[in-house]
Scaffold this motif. Structure first.
Motif, PDB file in Angstrom:
ATOM      1  N   ILE A   1     -13.344  -4.468  -9.382  1.00  0.00           N
ATOM      2  CA  ILE A   1     -14.209  -3.353  -9.758  1.00  0.00           C
ATOM      3  C   ILE A   1     -13.927  -2.994 -11.215  1.00  0.00           C
ATOM      4  O   ILE A   1     -12.787  -2.679 -11.569  1.00  0.00           O
ATOM      5  N   PRO A   2     -14.943  -3.061 -12.070  1.00  0.00           N
ATOM      6  CA  PRO A   2     -14.728  -2.726 -13.479  1.00  0.00           C
ATOM      7  C   PRO A   2     -14.126  -1.326 -13.623  1.00  0.00           C
ATOM      8  O   PRO A   2     -14.562  -0.379 -12.987  1.00  0.00           O
ATOM      9  N   GLY A   3     -13.089  -1.245 -14.439  1.00  0.00           N
ATOM     10  CA  GLY A   3     -12.415   0.021 -14.648  1.00  0.00           C
ATOM     11  C   GLY A   3     -11.233   0.229 -13.715  1.00  0.00           C
ATOM     12  O   GLY A   3     -10.447   1.144 -13.906  1.00  0.00           O
TER      13      GLY A   3
ATOM     14  N   TYR B   1     -16.112   3.368   6.725  1.00  0.00           N
ATOM     15  CA  TYR B   1     -14.869   2.654   6.493  1.00  0.00           C
ATOM     16  C   TYR B   1     -15.193   1.238   6.046  1.00  0.00           C
ATOM     17  O   TYR B   1     -15.186   0.297   6.839  1.00  0.00           O
ATOM     18  N   PRO B   2     -15.523   1.091   4.769  1.00  0.00           N
ATOM     19  CA  PRO B   2     -15.832  -0.257   4.289  1.00  0.00           C
ATOM     20  C   PRO B   2     -14.570  -1.106   4.232  1.00  0.00           C
ATOM     21  O   PRO B   2     -13.526  -0.638   3.809  1.00  0.00           O
ATOM     22  N   ARG B   3     -14.685  -2.311   4.693  1.00  0.00           N
ATOM     23  CA  ARG B   3     -13.546  -3.228   4.637  1.00  0.00           C
ATOM     24  C   ARG B   3     -13.566  -3.931   3.283  1.00  0.00           C
ATOM     25  O   ARG B   3     -14.502  -4.651   2.971  1.00  0.00           O
ATOM     26  N   VAL B   4     -12.534  -3.699   2.528  1.00  0.00           N
ATOM     27  CA  VAL B   4     -12.452  -4.242   1.185  1.00  0.00           C
ATOM     28  C   VAL B   4     -11.034  -4.758   0.961  1.00  0.00           C
ATOM     29  O   VAL B   4     -10.062  -4.128   1.351  1.00  0.00           O
ATOM     30  N   SER B   5     -10.937  -5.921   0.350  1.00  0.00           N
ATOM     31  CA  SER B   5      -9.622  -6.512   0.096  1.00  0.00           C
ATOM     32  C   SER B   5      -9.058  -6.011  -1.232  1.00  0.00           C
ATOM     33  O   SER B   5      -9.785  -5.480  -2.071  1.00  0.00           O
ATOM     34  N   GLU B   6      -7.774  -6.208  -1.402  1.00  0.00           N
ATOM     35  CA  GLU B   6      -7.142  -5.842  -2.672  1.00  0.00           C
ATOM     36  C   GLU B   6      -7.767  -6.633  -3.821  1.00  0.00           C
ATOM     37  O   GLU B   6      -7.933  -6.111  -4.921  1.00  0.00           O
ATOM     38  N   LYS B   7      -8.119  -7.892  -3.556  1.00  0.00           N
ATOM     39  CA  LYS B   7      -8.760  -8.713  -4.589  1.00  0.00           C
ATOM     40  C   LYS B   7     -10.102  -8.114  -4.995  1.00  0.00           C
ATOM     41  O   LYS B   7     -10.423  -8.031  -6.183  1.00  0.00           O
ATOM     42  N   GLU B   8     -10.891  -7.657  -4.010  1.00  0.00           N
ATOM     43  CA  GLU B   8     -12.186  -7.047  -4.317  1.00  0.00           C
ATOM     44  C   GLU B   8     -12.000  -5.741  -5.085  1.00  0.00           C
ATOM     45  O   GLU B   8     -12.754  -5.458  -6.019  1.00  0.00           O
TER      46      GLU B   8
ATOM     47  N   TYR C   1      -3.239   4.465  -3.353  1.00  0.00           N
ATOM     48  CA  TYR C   1      -4.276   5.401  -3.771  1.00  0.00           C
ATOM     49  C   TYR C   1      -3.689   6.691  -4.304  1.00  0.00           C
ATOM     50  O   TYR C   1      -4.336   7.412  -5.060  1.00  0.00           O
ATOM     51  N   LEU C   2      -2.450   6.981  -3.951  1.00  0.00           N
ATOM     52  CA  LEU C   2      -1.808   8.206  -4.416  1.00  0.00           C
ATOM     53  C   LEU C   2      -1.651   8.243  -5.927  1.00  0.00           C
ATOM     54  O   LEU C   2      -1.473   9.302  -6.507  1.00  0.00           O
ATOM     55  N   GLU C   3      -1.728   7.095  -6.557  1.00  0.00           N
ATOM     56  CA  GLU C   3      -1.554   7.019  -7.998  1.00  0.00           C
ATOM     57  C   GLU C   3      -2.870   7.130  -8.774  1.00  0.00           C
ATOM     58  O   GLU C   3      -2.872   7.105  -9.993  1.00  0.00           O
ATOM     59  N   LEU C   4      -3.987   7.242  -8.058  1.00  0.00           N
ATOM     60  CA  LEU C   4      -5.284   7.364  -8.724  1.00  0.00           C
ATOM     61  C   LEU C   4      -5.404   8.728  -9.385  1.00  0.00           C
ATOM     62  O   LEU C   4      -5.061   9.735  -8.793  1.00  0.00           O
ATOM     63  N   GLY C   5      -5.935   8.747 -10.587  1.00  0.00           N
ATOM     64  CA  GLY C   5      -6.268  10.004 -11.235  1.00  0.00           C
ATOM     65  C   GLY C   5      -7.751  10.278 -11.061  1.00  0.00           C
ATOM     66  O   GLY C   5      -8.478   9.507 -10.414  1.00  0.00           O
ATOM     67  N   GLU C   6      -8.229  11.357 -11.651  1.00  0.00           N
ATOM     68  CA  GLU C   6      -9.630  11.740 -11.496  1.00  0.00           C
ATOM     69  C   GLU C   6     -10.588  10.675 -12.015  1.00  0.00           C
ATOM     70  O   GLU C   6     -11.579  10.348 -11.363  1.00  0.00           O
ATOM     71  N   GLY C   7     -10.310  10.095 -13.169  1.00  0.00           N
ATOM     72  CA  GLY C   7     -11.212   9.084 -13.735  1.00  0.00           C
ATOM     73  C   GLY C   7     -11.339   7.861 -12.849  1.00  0.00           C
ATOM     74  O   GLY C   7     -12.444   7.389 -12.575  1.00  0.00           O
ATOM     75  N   ARG C   8     -10.222   7.331 -12.382  1.00  0.00           N
ATOM     76  CA  ARG C   8     -10.268   6.156 -11.504  1.00  0.00           C
ATOM     77  C   ARG C   8     -10.861   6.502 -10.143  1.00  0.00           C
ATOM     78  O   ARG C   8     -11.528   5.681  -9.528  1.00  0.00           O
ATOM     79  N   ALA C   9     -10.620   7.717  -9.667  1.00  0.00           N
ATOM     80  CA  ALA C   9     -11.218   8.136  -8.390  1.00  0.00           C
ATOM     81  C   ALA C   9     -12.737   8.142  -8.504  1.00  0.00           C
ATOM     82  O   ALA C   9     -13.444   7.693  -7.598  1.00  0.00           O
ATOM     83  N   LYS C  10     -13.261   8.621  -9.629  1.00  0.00           N
ATOM     84  CA  LYS C  10     -14.716   8.630  -9.824  1.00  0.00           C
ATOM     85  C   LYS C  10     -15.260   7.207  -9.967  1.00  0.00           C
ATOM     86  O   LYS C  10     -16.354   6.912  -9.489  1.00  0.00           O
TER      87      LYS C  10
ATOM     88  N   ASP D   1     -22.702   2.799  -4.691  1.00  0.00           N
ATOM     89  CA  ASP D   1     -23.793   1.879  -5.010  1.00  0.00           C
ATOM     90  C   ASP D   1     -23.451   0.414  -4.787  1.00  0.00           C
ATOM     91  O   ASP D   1     -24.305  -0.443  -4.959  1.00  0.00           O
ATOM     92  N   GLY D   2     -22.231   0.115  -4.397  1.00  0.00           N
ATOM     93  CA  GLY D   2     -21.771  -1.262  -4.374  1.00  0.00           C
ATOM     94  C   GLY D   2     -22.137  -2.056  -3.143  1.00  0.00           C
ATOM     95  O   GLY D   2     -22.829  -1.597  -2.251  1.00  0.00           O
ATOM     96  N   ARG D   3     -21.624  -3.277  -3.110  1.00  0.00           N
ATOM     97  CA  ARG D   3     -21.992  -4.224  -2.064  1.00  0.00           C
ATOM     98  C   ARG D   3     -21.440  -3.839  -0.694  1.00  0.00           C
ATOM     99  O   ARG D   3     -21.890  -4.352   0.315  1.00  0.00           O
ATOM    100  N   TRP D   4     -20.473  -2.925  -0.648  1.00  0.00           N
ATOM    101  CA  TRP D   4     -19.908  -2.509   0.640  1.00  0.00           C
ATOM    102  C   TRP D   4     -20.806  -1.483   1.320  1.00  0.00           C
ATOM    103  O   TRP D   4     -20.622  -1.145   2.449  1.00  0.00           O
ATOM    104  N   ARG D   5     -21.789  -1.007   0.605  1.00  0.00           N
ATOM    105  CA  ARG D   5     -22.661   0.065   1.070  1.00  0.00           C
ATOM    106  C   ARG D   5     -23.310  -0.242   2.420  1.00  0.00           C
ATOM    107  O   ARG D   5     -23.476   0.637   3.242  1.00  0.00           O
TER     108      ARG D   5
END
Length: 145
Positions: A107-109, A96-103, A120-129, A137-141
């Motif tokens: 994220i590119p893309g 459960y990474p803590r991430v703000s809306e600003k962060e 999150y309900l509005e995410l499609g497959e491309g944005r989900a990936k 791979d990101g800093r929340w890892r």
């Protein structure tokens, strides 16, 4: 093992989750997932959830069905169910990474998606990936909590 990941989104049936509600949910997920050899990650924002489940296909599909039929979630939408060669979250029974809306907006893309209040309900497959890759791979890892 037929290794897959299932990425799905849902909304809370009880409205906003408090920090203590999230803690109880995460502890329950972590205990349950450890017994099933399931790994993954959960994000929560604006009463919606984004979750990645990784494990054996039959176990992941059964767990997804349990979530879809459970009382805590509504509008459960499976975005992706596909084979994977390795786990992205092998060390997290439920990260459960803590991430703000600003962060999220940085994220590119995804910057055009999270600039406006969207769930999150509005995410499609491309944005989900894209979101999955950012957390794989990101800093929340290093901060799964």
């Amino acid at each position: 093992m037929d290794l897959v990941h299932c990425i799905h989104c849902s909304a809370s049936t009880s409205g906003a989750f408090s920090p203590s509600d999230l803690h109880v949910l995460l502890e329950s997920c972590r205990t349950s997932n450890a017994t099933r050899d399931v790994t993954g990650m959960l994000l929560h924002q604006s009463q919606s959830f984004f979750q990645v489940l990784e494990g054996d296909r039959s176990v992941v599909e059964a767990l997804f069905e349990k979530i879809a039929l459970g009382p805590r979630h509504t509008r459960v939408t499976r975005v992706i169910l596909e084979p994977i060669s390795e786990r992205a979250f092998a060390n997290w029974t439920m990260g459960y990474p803590r991430v703000s809306e600003k962060e999220l907006a940085e994220i590119p893309g995804l910057n055009d998606f999270f600039v406006r209040p969207r769930s999150y309900l509005e995410l499609g497959e491309g944005r989900a990936k894209t979101l999955l890759a950012a957390f794989k791979d990101g800093r929340w890892r290093m901060n799964p909590s």
